[in-house]
Design a protein around this motif. Structure first.
Motif, mmCIF file in Angstrom:
data_model
loop_
_atom_site.group_PDB
_atom_site.id
_atom_site.type_symbol
_atom_site.label_atom_id
_atom_site.label_comp_id
_atom_site.label_asym_id
_atom_site.label_seq_id
_atom_site.Cartn_x
_atom_site.Cartn_y
_atom_site.Cartn_z
ATOM 1 N N GLN A 201 6.713 3.357 2.204
ATOM 2 C CA GLN A 201 6.262 4.375 2.492
ATOM 3 C C GLN A 201 7.333 5.406 3.047
ATOM 4 O OE1 GLN A 201 2.758 4.138 2.169
ATOM 5 N NE2 GLN A 201 3.339 2.475 1.380
ATOM 6 N N LYS A 202 7.469 6.734 2.087
ATOM 7 C CA LYS A 202 8.247 7.666 2.367
ATOM 8 C C LYS A 202 8.266 8.378 3.754
ATOM 9 C CE LYS A 202 9.033 8.287 -2.543
ATOM 10 N NZ LYS A 202 9.073 9.161 -3.813
ATOM 11 N N ASP A 203 7.023 8.712 3.933
ATOM 12 C CA ASP A 203 6.675 9.280 5.206
ATOM 13 C C ASP A 203 6.515 8.491 6.884
ATOM 14 O OD1 ASP A 203 4.209 8.311 4.443
ATOM 15 O OD2 ASP A 203 3.196 9.761 5.334
ATOM 16 N N LYS A 204 6.779 7.090 6.400
ATOM 17 C CA LYS A 204 6.464 6.395 7.681
ATOM 18 C C LYS A 204 7.802 5.107 7.574
ATOM 19 C CE LYS A 204 1.796 6.861 8.455
ATOM 20 N NZ LYS A 204 1.481 8.061 7.804
ATOM 21 N N SER A 205 8.463 5.096 8.783
ATOM 22 C CA SER A 205 9.488 4.008 8.648
ATOM 23 C C SER A 205 9.108 2.852 9.508
ATOM 24 C CB SER A 205 10.796 4.944 9.298
ATOM 25 O OG SER A 205 10.580 5.272 10.713
ATOM 26 N N CYS A 206 8.422 2.791 10.401
ATOM 27 C CA CYS A 206 8.001 1.722 11.088
ATOM 28 C C CYS A 206 6.741 1.092 10.639
ATOM 29 C CB CYS A 206 7.804 1.993 12.525
ATOM 30 S SG CYS A 206 9.218 2.807 13.375
ATOM 31 N N VAL A 207 6.822 0.486 9.610
ATOM 32 C CA VAL A 207 5.687 0.063 8.791
ATOM 33 C C VAL A 207 5.811 -1.539 8.483
ATOM 34 C CG1 VAL A 207 4.237 -0.294 6.526
ATOM 35 C CG2 VAL A 207 5.316 1.925 7.581
ATOM 36 N N ILE A 208 4.791 -2.469 8.903
ATOM 37 C CA ILE A 208 4.810 -3.789 8.949
ATOM 38 C C ILE A 208 3.875 -4.259 7.684
ATOM 39 C CG2 ILE A 208 4.084 -6.157 9.921
ATOM 40 C CD1 ILE A 208 3.854 -4.511 12.512
ATOM 41 N N ARG A 209 4.804 -4.931 6.768
ATOM 42 C CA ARG A 209 4.305 -5.783 5.632
ATOM 43 C C ARG A 209 3.539 -7.156 5.848
ATOM 44 N NH1 ARG A 209 4.386 -4.966 -0.033
ATOM 45 N NH2 ARG A 209 4.177 -6.638 -1.368
ATOM 46 N N LEU A 210 2.410 -7.335 5.884
ATOM 47 C CA LEU A 210 1.819 -8.750 6.296
ATOM 48 C C LEU A 210 1.301 -9.123 4.971
ATOM 49 C CD1 LEU A 210 1.404 -10.997 8.656
ATOM 50 C CD2 LEU A 210 -1.025 -9.644 8.700
ATOM 51 N N MET A 212 -0.866 -11.811 2.961
ATOM 52 C CA MET A 212 -1.898 -12.856 3.204
ATOM 53 C C MET A 212 -1.927 -13.723 2.047
ATOM 54 S SD MET A 212 -2.334 -13.034 6.165
ATOM 55 C CE MET A 212 -3.790 -13.916 6.477
ATOM 56 N N GLY A 213 -1.252 -13.411 0.850
ATOM 57 C CA GLY A 213 -1.456 -14.011 -0.424
ATOM 58 C C GLY A 213 -2.642 -13.463 -1.365
ATOM 59 N N TRP A 214 -3.667 -13.111 -0.651
ATOM 60 C CA TRP A 214 -4.988 -12.402 -1.340
ATOM 61 C C TRP A 214 -4.731 -10.923 -1.165
ATOM 62 C CZ3 TRP A 214 -7.932 -10.268 2.555
ATOM 63 C CH2 TRP A 214 -7.817 -11.045 3.945
ATOM 64 N N ARG A 215 -4.080 -10.712 -0.062
ATOM 65 C CA ARG A 215 -3.804 -9.086 0.226
ATOM 66 C C ARG A 215 -2.705 -8.804 1.079
ATOM 67 N NH1 ARG A 215 -8.265 -5.226 3.570
ATOM 68 N NH2 ARG A 215 -6.896 -3.578 3.744
ATOM 69 N N VAL A 216 -2.283 -7.513 0.682
ATOM 70 C CA VAL A 216 -1.225 -7.341 1.604
ATOM 71 C C VAL A 216 -1.622 -6.162 2.533
ATOM 72 C CG1 VAL A 216 1.241 -5.972 1.421
ATOM 73 C CG2 VAL A 216 0.875 -7.979 -0.053
ATOM 74 N N PHE A 217 -1.186 -6.523 3.636
ATOM 75 C CA PHE A 217 -1.626 -5.369 4.889
ATOM 76 C C PHE A 217 -0.607 -4.485 5.089
ATOM 77 C CE2 PHE A 217 -5.159 -8.503 4.936
ATOM 78 C CZ PHE A 217 -6.103 -7.828 5.520
ATOM 79 N N LEU A 218 -0.727 -3.124 5.386
ATOM 80 C CA LEU A 218 0.522 -2.560 5.576
ATOM 81 C C LEU A 218 -0.048 -1.859 7.053
ATOM 82 C CD1 LEU A 218 1.565 -0.527 2.426
ATOM 83 C CD2 LEU A 218 2.578 -2.606 3.484
ATOM 84 N N LEU A 219 0.796 -1.787 8.001
ATOM 85 C CA LEU A 219 0.484 -1.715 9.358
ATOM 86 C C LEU A 219 1.567 -0.859 9.919
ATOM 87 C CD1 LEU A 219 -0.652 -5.387 10.582
ATOM 88 C CD2 LEU A 219 -2.194 -3.671 9.533
ATOM 89 N N TYR A 220 1.190 0.350 10.514
ATOM 90 C CA TYR A 220 2.140 1.322 10.822
ATOM 91 C C TYR A 220 2.249 1.397 12.134
ATOM 92 C CZ TYR A 220 4.382 5.900 12.151
ATOM 93 O OH TYR A 220 4.904 6.709 12.821
#
Length: 252
Positions: A201-210, A212-220
């Protein structure tokens, strides 16, 4: 001098918690641990005595350990060094208290996981017969793994929406608002493939990539420190799951 070196050896164990009280140990293990999670702490009996606290079923058992300066007394066993003491837990992780209940030691609780500032009330009613002082205790303890606001990217519409997240045991729940009664979703961390910082994410630096196998969650997250804390706590649970899985497969 020999006694001082040996004492440092046992107190340098990664699962030794030097300042942990009995009640706090019970709270941490009941809320964050699984059956077989254990830690070592100082006993209230005085210098040279320790307590091994273990979560089993719906209680926490405490086992007394005496350090004489020359060896370690643990039940009917005697160990000449902390290395022998640790090796015992690796190869024969079975304890049997006065009640006859067998306790399996599976996962050490590391001291480098600091407890959070936000808490949830937990009521414990447990009987201890193998510990520092045999008694029945009933008390309210407060502890929680972690909770706070994170901004989540939507699955279908790539927009960011703030949600209230709660990490508890092996579940990560998120709610529409902080005081919402029911979660939008409950993520089972037993299914999680990995958790790390995301740099896409170019505009966000503190992003968590979780993942789950069936889906990737991005949490800022709101800060780098908060992001790292979420990642550290989630990965601790993933590591604990892997350890438990390897133990179970070895016993099958």
């Amino acid at each position: 001098m020999e006694q001082e070196i040996d004492t440092l050896e046992i107190e340098n164990l990664p699962w030794y918690h030097p300042t942990l009280s009995r009640h706090t140990a019970e709270s941490m293990l009941m809320q964050n641990g699984m059956d077989g999670t254990y830690l070592l702490r100082q006993s209230s009996k005085g210098s040279g005595e320790y307590a091994l606290s273990v979560k089993c079923e719906q209680a926490v058992k405490h086992f007394n350990i005496v350090w004489t300066g020359l060896d370690i007394k643990f039940g009917q066993c005697t160990f000449r060094s902390a290395a022998d003491f640790v090796e015992h837990f690796k190869n024969k992780p079975l304890l049997c208290g006065e009640s006859g209940q067998v306790v399996l030691l599976k996962i050490p609780y590391p001291r480098d996981i600091s407890e959070p500032d936000m808490y949830e009330s937990v009521t414990l009613h447990a009987e201890f017969s193998t510990a520092d002082d045999s008694q029945v205790i009933s008390a309210d303890f407060s502890v929680n793994s972690k909770e706070g606001f994170l901004t989540k990217m939507g699955r279908h519409f790539k927009t960011w929406r703030t949600r209230w997240f709660v990490l508890q045991r092996n579940e990560l729940k998120y709610y529409k608002q902080k005081f919402s009664k029911n979660p939008i979703r409950v993520l089972d961390l037993n299914e999680c493939k990995g958790c790390r910082q995301d740099f896409t994410q170019k505009d966000k630096s503190c992003v968590i990539r979780l993942d789950m196998g069936w889906r990737v969650f991005l949490l800022y997250s709101v800060s780098e420190h908060d992001m790292e804390d979420w990642i550290k706590r989630i990965n601790w649970r993933l590591k604990a799951n892997q350890t438990r899985g390897s133990i179970n497969s070895g016993n099958s």
